[in-house]
Design an enzyme around this catalytic site. Structure first.
Site, PDB file in Angstrom:
ATOM      1  N   CYS A  42      21.692  45.946  42.660  1.00  0.00           N
ATOM      2  CA  CYS A  42      23.177  45.581  42.923  1.00  0.00           C
ATOM      3  C   CYS A  42      23.777  44.287  42.479  1.00  0.00           C
ATOM      4  O   CYS A  42      24.791  43.755  42.345  1.00  0.00           O
ATOM      5  CB  CYS A  42      23.454  45.848  44.482  1.00  0.00           C
ATOM      6  SG  CYS A  42      23.351  47.510  45.102  1.00  0.00           S
ATOM      7  N   CYS A  95      24.087  32.557  29.144  1.00  0.00           N
ATOM      8  CA  CYS A  95      24.393  33.869  29.901  1.00  0.00           C
ATOM      9  C   CYS A  95      24.279  33.547  31.517  1.00  0.00           C
ATOM     10  O   CYS A  95      24.336  32.281  31.683  1.00  0.00           O
ATOM     11  CB  CYS A  95      23.402  35.111  29.477  1.00  0.00           C
ATOM     12  SG  CYS A  95      21.751  34.789  30.258  1.00  0.00           S
TER      13      CYS A  95
END
Ligand SMILES: [Zn+2]
Lengths: 114, 521
Positions: free
Chosen positions: B279, B474
């Site tokens: 998640c 990133c």
């Protein structure tokens, strides 16, 4: 299929729906639902079964190079359920099931979040 | 600097203690209020004039009065006989709205009251599931979780609260659940379920809800439920989708083909670890995981309130096992799929099962190893990487070798987070090339000189500026390394003429070491 290929006659093809969920759609141009016309017979004349369909999807529909996120060791990778008309393909003969026109084939990747 | 952070920490602790104190005061007030009400109720019963008492004293013939007294004194000796009403008065009131349903009724409510359910994982699934089971009056609820409440849990884990960030999830959930329904015993198990202790933890419960978030825990829970003969309600959710299965139901012994399939029957082999998304990485919408947790509670109530007579082997479950799949943004949102029955050679629930209680208890079954894990990416050499500190200097300082002012055009900063994340926050001057685009680019495409498949736009754009070095960033510093490798494989480094490298540790490191104000999502 390229444009030059001779147009297949209707009786030579099967119209089916293939769906991907659980994140698998990302490997298939981010489209969940695909309406496909696939050859009714393989090149050796046998009826197109699930094994041939999986191969066909991998060759023709999947643009993503990460093939091992869909097939591993020649079959659908662990963690993906294959459903033929809303039933587990293990109830229908798995990869030997011969596809009929109008079939709905659903590939579900299991989720793990909670 | 250190003293400021100490002050900040103490401030935060004080704020947290104060809000916990507020919580406790409120709970005290509620408890006092209840106590007072009960006292008043008792006083009222003692002092009020019952109309029957009045009639007994003044309104009837004396002979009849004697008869009534005789009858009353006769029954006095079985005063401690079975209670007249099987539920407490307050329970009739509290559960009245579900008691009058034909599927529940008095028997159903008593079955719930005598039942115990173990909820493993007190997160997005476990919170709503436990809330509804406690609300419905399940007698005992066990909670298993080793994690603490974090701020990023609160949008979906509805038992926790802002003031309880930092508290263990199990303790936080107990605060909520005991105030929701004081009749329910909430049993804490503050740790992750481990193979060695799984049997002893699960043993005393009637049913298990798998509300965890990893494949390893799902196999462990399923195996334990099969060995102990407990039905298992398993759910999961990610992004906008959810899945629900009731497993090992009916919970017949391994080898009995009439029993319900287990997790291993459906998924004999674990998924490759790189295909598993959490998640935290994939995202999750609160109501989506909430729906799945609520459905788990519903399935649990259905199984618990079922007439035990129908569980006898002679009328074993005629309903085929199903998988319910939910897509919050789909149309239709729900789809039910027929699953297989028990697998004849299942490692857990068949007559040839290799998984035994002894193996589980001894700790010889390594579920984490069975499921594998993604090792941290370490794809680049030291000279293909730059630290956030050095990259910050490069952006802001004069180049010590050339004496040149930094210029925005001196390099290309590529941010490979997905488009939505890039939209949340980004470094000035960075360009977004989502990682999903990078990994879905085929190597052979870029080599095709003539027509054939098109080279993706991002590749040709970077080829069009061949002289500037490329820095890749990133979120955490993994995808950036893979991107650097891919860019080189695609020939973007001009055969070694152009430097391409990644910013170590990504934007997380950037926030920690360079720019504390950069959002942490
Ligand atoms: Zn099994």
């Amino acid at each position: 299929m390229s444009d030059q290929a001779p147009k297949m006659k209707d009786e030579d093809t099967l119209s089916i729906t293939v769906e991907f969920t659980g994140g698998l759609e990302m490997l298939f141009s981010n489209e969940r639902k695909h309406s496909l016309s696939i050859p009714i017979r393989n090149e050796d004349g046998t009826r197109t079964n699930m094994a041939a369909l999986v191969d066909y999807l991998c060759q023709n529909l999947m643009k993503d190079p990460r093939k091992d996120l869909f097939i591993l060791d020649g079959t659908v990778r662990p963690g993906i359920l294959v459903l033929i008309n809303d039933a587990d393909w293990e109830l229908e003969g798995e990869d030997k099931y011969e596809i009929e026109s109008g079939d709905n084939i659903l590939f579900v990747s299991t989720l793990h979040g909670g | 600097m250190a003293s400021i952070s100490v002050i900040e920490t103490i401030r935060k602790q004080i704020a947290s203690c104060e809000s916990q104190l507020r919580d406790l005061r409120q709970q005290l007030a509620e408890a006092e209020h209840q106590h007072q009400q009960r006292e008043q109720e008792r006083m009222r019963q003692d002092s009020s004039i019952d109309p029957l008492t009045h009639d007994m004293s003044y309104g009837i013939h004396d002979d009849f009065r004697s008869e009534v007294f005789a009858a009353l004194s006769h029954t006095e000796e079985d005063y401690s006989a079975p209670k007249r009403w099987p539920l407490d008065m307050s329970e009739y009131k509290r559960y009245g709205r579900q008691l009058i349903l034909s599927g529940i009724g008095l028997q159903g409510q008593l079955r719930l009251k005598n039942a115990s359910v173990l909820v493993i994982g007190v997160g997005g699934l476990g919170c709503p599931a436990a809330a509804y089971l406690v609300g419905a009056g399940v007698g005992t609820i066990g909670l298993v979780d080793g994690d603490i409440v974090e701020e990023s849990n609160l949008h979906r884990q509805i038992l926790h609260s802002t003031s309880r960030v930092g508290m263990s999830k199990v303790d936080s959930a107990r605060v909520f659940l005991s105030s929701l329904n004081p009749n329910v015993a909430v049993v804490p198990h503050i740790s992750r379920l481990a193979p060695e202790s799984a049997i002893s933890v699960v043993e005393s419960y009637d049913m298990v809800l798998d509300c965890t978030d990893t494949p390893a825990s799902r196999y462990l829970i399923s195996d334990t439920c099969v060995l102990l003969g407990k039905p298992l309600i398993s759910a999961s959710a990610l992004k906008l989708e959810g899945q629900l299965m009731t497993l090992n139901n009916p919970p017949l012994p391994p080898g009995d083909s009439r029993g319900g399939p287990c997790y291993r029957c459906i998924f004999p082999k674990p998924p490759p670890p790189e295909s598993v998304l959490s998640c935290g990485d994939g995202g999750i919408l609160g109501p989506v995981v909430g729906v799945m947790g609520v459905l788990q509670a519903l399935e649990a109530i259905k199984v618990l309130t079922k007439d035990p007579g129908t569980l006898a082997p002679e009328h074993v479950n005629p309903e085929p096992p199903t998988l319910l799949i939910f897509n919050g943004y789909g149309n239709p949102m729900f789809r039910s799929i027929r699953l297989r029955t028990r697998k004849p050679r299942c490692a857990a629930c068949s007559s040839q099962a290799s998984i035994t209680s002894e193996a589980l208890n001894s700790g010889s079954l390594d579920y984490v190893q069975f499921c594998g894990s993604v090792s941290p990416v370490d794809a680049l050499s030291a000279n293909e990487r730059i630290s956030v500190d050095n990259y910050a200097k490069l952006r802001s300082h004069i180049n010590p070798f050339t004496g040149m002012e930094p210029s925005k055009d001196s390099h290309i900063l590529v941010d490979v987070r997905e488009k939505v994340q890039f939209g949340l926050c980004s470094l000035e001057g960075s360009v977004n090339i989502p990682f999903s685009k990078v990994v879905s680019t085929s190597l052979n495409m870029s080599n095709v000189q003539t027509s054939g498949p098109q080279e993706p736009g991002w590749v040709s754009e970077l080829k069009g500026i061949p002289d500037r070095p490329i820095f890749v960033v990133c979120r955490l510093g993994n995808d950036s390394q893979i991107t650097v490798k891919k860019m080189k494989e695609l020939g973007l480094d001009q055969g070694g003429q152009r430097w391409i490298g990644d910013i170590k540790g990504g934007l997380k490191a950037w926030r920690e070491k360079v720019e504390p104000d950069f959002p942490d999502y």
